[in-house]
Design a protein around this motif. Structure first.
Motif, PDB file in Angstrom:
ATOM      1  N   GLU A 199       0.860  -1.153  -0.047  1.00  0.00           N
ATOM      2  CA  GLU A 199      -0.185   0.092  -0.124  1.00  0.00           C
ATOM      3  C   GLU A 199       0.743   1.063  -0.095  1.00  0.00           C
ATOM      4  OE1 GLU A 199      -3.103   2.632  -0.042  1.00  0.00           O
ATOM      5  OE2 GLU A 199      -3.086   0.404  -0.561  1.00  0.00           O
ATOM      6  N   LYS A 200       1.792   1.400   0.918  1.00  0.00           N
ATOM      7  CA  LYS A 200       2.864   2.662   0.978  1.00  0.00           C
ATOM      8  C   LYS A 200       3.552   2.740  -0.620  1.00  0.00           C
ATOM      9  CE  LYS A 200       2.228   3.678   5.099  1.00  0.00           C
ATOM     10  NZ  LYS A 200       1.628   4.915   5.365  1.00  0.00           N
ATOM     11  N   LEU A 201       3.839   1.472  -0.908  1.00  0.00           N
ATOM     12  CA  LEU A 201       4.871   1.587  -2.250  1.00  0.00           C
ATOM     13  C   LEU A 201       3.947   2.090  -3.426  1.00  0.00           C
ATOM     14  CD1 LEU A 201       7.095   0.889  -3.869  1.00  0.00           C
ATOM     15  CD2 LEU A 201       6.347  -1.581  -4.322  1.00  0.00           C
ATOM     16  N   ARG A 202       2.479   1.620  -3.345  1.00  0.00           N
ATOM     17  CA  ARG A 202       1.381   2.106  -4.290  1.00  0.00           C
ATOM     18  C   ARG A 202       1.269   3.545  -4.296  1.00  0.00           C
ATOM     19  NH1 ARG A 202      -1.933  -1.791  -2.647  1.00  0.00           N
ATOM     20  NH2 ARG A 202      -1.361  -3.662  -3.689  1.00  0.00           N
ATOM     21  N   LYS A 203       1.340   4.223  -3.122  1.00  0.00           N
ATOM     22  CA  LYS A 203       1.260   5.565  -2.827  1.00  0.00           C
ATOM     23  C   LYS A 203       2.338   6.441  -3.128  1.00  0.00           C
ATOM     24  CE  LYS A 203      -1.955   5.489   1.093  1.00  0.00           C
ATOM     25  NZ  LYS A 203      -2.238   5.830   2.305  1.00  0.00           N
ATOM     26  N   LEU A 204       3.533   5.819  -2.961  1.00  0.00           N
ATOM     27  CA  LEU A 204       4.766   6.570  -3.400  1.00  0.00           C
ATOM     28  C   LEU A 204       4.947   6.351  -5.049  1.00  0.00           C
ATOM     29  CD1 LEU A 204       7.498   5.167  -0.793  1.00  0.00           C
ATOM     30  CD2 LEU A 204       6.351   7.560  -1.221  1.00  0.00           C
ATOM     31  N   ALA A 205       4.530   5.385  -5.656  1.00  0.00           N
ATOM     32  CA  ALA A 205       4.610   5.136  -7.164  1.00  0.00           C
ATOM     33  C   ALA A 205       3.771   6.175  -7.731  1.00  0.00           C
ATOM     34  CB  ALA A 205       4.422   3.875  -7.496  1.00  0.00           C
ATOM     35  N   LYS A 206       2.516   6.476  -7.311  1.00  0.00           N
ATOM     36  CA  LYS A 206       1.515   7.427  -7.808  1.00  0.00           C
ATOM     37  C   LYS A 206       1.795   8.873  -7.730  1.00  0.00           C
ATOM     38  CE  LYS A 206      -2.371   4.081  -7.460  1.00  0.00           C
ATOM     39  NZ  LYS A 206      -3.716   4.036  -6.911  1.00  0.00           N
ATOM     40  N   ALA A 207       2.763   9.056  -6.593  1.00  0.00           N
ATOM     41  CA  ALA A 207       3.051  10.373  -6.081  1.00  0.00           C
ATOM     42  C   ALA A 207       3.600  11.152  -7.328  1.00  0.00           C
ATOM     43  CB  ALA A 207       3.835  10.570  -4.880  1.00  0.00           C
ATOM     44  N   LYS A 208       2.910  12.442  -7.438  1.00  0.00           N
ATOM     45  CA  LYS A 208       3.525  13.116  -8.716  1.00  0.00           C
ATOM     46  C   LYS A 208       4.739  13.974  -7.910  1.00  0.00           C
ATOM     47  CE  LYS A 208      -0.884  13.632 -11.032  1.00  0.00           C
ATOM     48  NZ  LYS A 208      -2.052  14.415 -11.341  1.00  0.00           N
ATOM     49  N   THR A 209       5.712  14.356  -8.965  1.00  0.00           N
ATOM     50  CA  THR A 209       6.735  15.001  -8.670  1.00  0.00           C
ATOM     51  C   THR A 209       6.419  16.346  -8.947  1.00  0.00           C
ATOM     52  OG1 THR A 209       7.766  14.744 -10.701  1.00  0.00           O
ATOM     53  CG2 THR A 209       8.331  13.188  -9.297  1.00  0.00           C
ATOM     54  N   PRO A 210       6.976  17.477  -7.968  1.00  0.00           N
ATOM     55  CA  PRO A 210       6.400  19.034  -8.267  1.00  0.00           C
ATOM     56  C   PRO A 210       7.125  19.252  -9.369  1.00  0.00           C
ATOM     57  CG  PRO A 210       7.867  18.530  -6.341  1.00  0.00           C
ATOM     58  CD  PRO A 210       7.412  17.190  -6.819  1.00  0.00           C
ATOM     59  N   ALA A 211       6.482  20.358 -10.137  1.00  0.00           N
ATOM     60  CA  ALA A 211       7.015  20.773 -11.182  1.00  0.00           C
ATOM     61  C   ALA A 211       8.017  21.858 -10.891  1.00  0.00           C
ATOM     62  CB  ALA A 211       5.770  21.672 -11.905  1.00  0.00           C
ATOM     63  N   PRO A 212       9.006  21.900 -11.720  1.00  0.00           N
ATOM     64  CA  PRO A 212      10.320  22.898 -11.305  1.00  0.00           C
ATOM     65  C   PRO A 212       9.900  24.182 -11.450  1.00  0.00           C
ATOM     66  CG  PRO A 212      10.632  21.534 -13.694  1.00  0.00           C
ATOM     67  CD  PRO A 212       9.274  21.206 -12.932  1.00  0.00           C
ATOM     68  N   LYS A 213      10.297  25.133 -10.492  1.00  0.00           N
ATOM     69  CA  LYS A 213       9.910  26.292 -10.266  1.00  0.00           C
ATOM     70  C   LYS A 213      10.523  27.097 -11.491  1.00  0.00           C
ATOM     71  CE  LYS A 213       9.575  26.315  -5.249  1.00  0.00           C
ATOM     72  NZ  LYS A 213       9.946  27.164  -3.991  1.00  0.00           N
ATOM     73  N   ALA A 214       9.889  28.036 -12.063  1.00  0.00           N
ATOM     74  CA  ALA A 214      10.234  29.001 -13.226  1.00  0.00           C
ATOM     75  C   ALA A 214      11.584  29.978 -12.581  1.00  0.00           C
ATOM     76  CB  ALA A 214       9.301  29.892 -13.687  1.00  0.00           C
ATOM     77  N   ASP A 215      12.397  29.996 -13.168  1.00  0.00           N
ATOM     78  CA  ASP A 215      13.838  30.969 -12.771  1.00  0.00           C
ATOM     79  C   ASP A 215      13.203  32.326 -13.117  1.00  0.00           C
ATOM     80  OD1 ASP A 215      16.156  31.658 -11.971  1.00  0.00           O
ATOM     81  OD2 ASP A 215      17.029  31.081 -13.638  1.00  0.00           O
ATOM     82  N   ALA A 216      13.386  33.038 -12.017  1.00  0.00           N
ATOM     83  CA  ALA A 216      12.890  34.548 -12.304  1.00  0.00           C
ATOM     84  C   ALA A 216      13.917  35.413 -12.494  1.00  0.00           C
ATOM     85  CB  ALA A 216      12.141  34.949 -10.963  1.00  0.00           C
ATOM     86  N   LYS A 217      14.536  35.095 -13.518  1.00  0.00           N
ATOM     87  CA  LYS A 217      15.697  36.241 -14.147  1.00  0.00           C
ATOM     88  C   LYS A 217      15.112  37.184 -15.073  1.00  0.00           C
ATOM     89  CE  LYS A 217      19.735  32.879 -13.382  1.00  0.00           C
ATOM     90  NZ  LYS A 217      20.699  32.222 -14.197  1.00  0.00           N
ATOM     91  N   GLY A 218      15.655  38.391 -15.086  1.00  0.00           N
ATOM     92  CA  GLY A 218      15.302  39.215 -16.262  1.00  0.00           C
ATOM     93  C   GLY A 218      14.816  40.532 -15.787  1.00  0.00           C
TER      94      GLY A 218
END
Length: 52
Positions: free
Chosen positions: A33-52
């Protein structure tokens, strides 16, 4: 440097004992059950670099 097999076993035994002491669930179903939860977890989107 060679590892001492006896130390590894005693460390493993200590780990298992501590897991039991804190009430960790040792069942295969709980692991799956824990493995299924980890496998389904979405990775956070990378933060946009605020240069400019």
């Amino acid at each position: 440097m060679a590892k001492d097999h006896q130390n590894e076993k005693s460390q493993s035994d200590r780990f298992k004992q501590v897991a039991k002491d804190v009430g960790a669930d040792e069942s295969e179903a709980a692991f799956e059950e824990k493995l299924r939860k980890l496998a389904k977890a979405k990775t956070p989107a990378p933060k946009a670099d605020a240069k400019g």
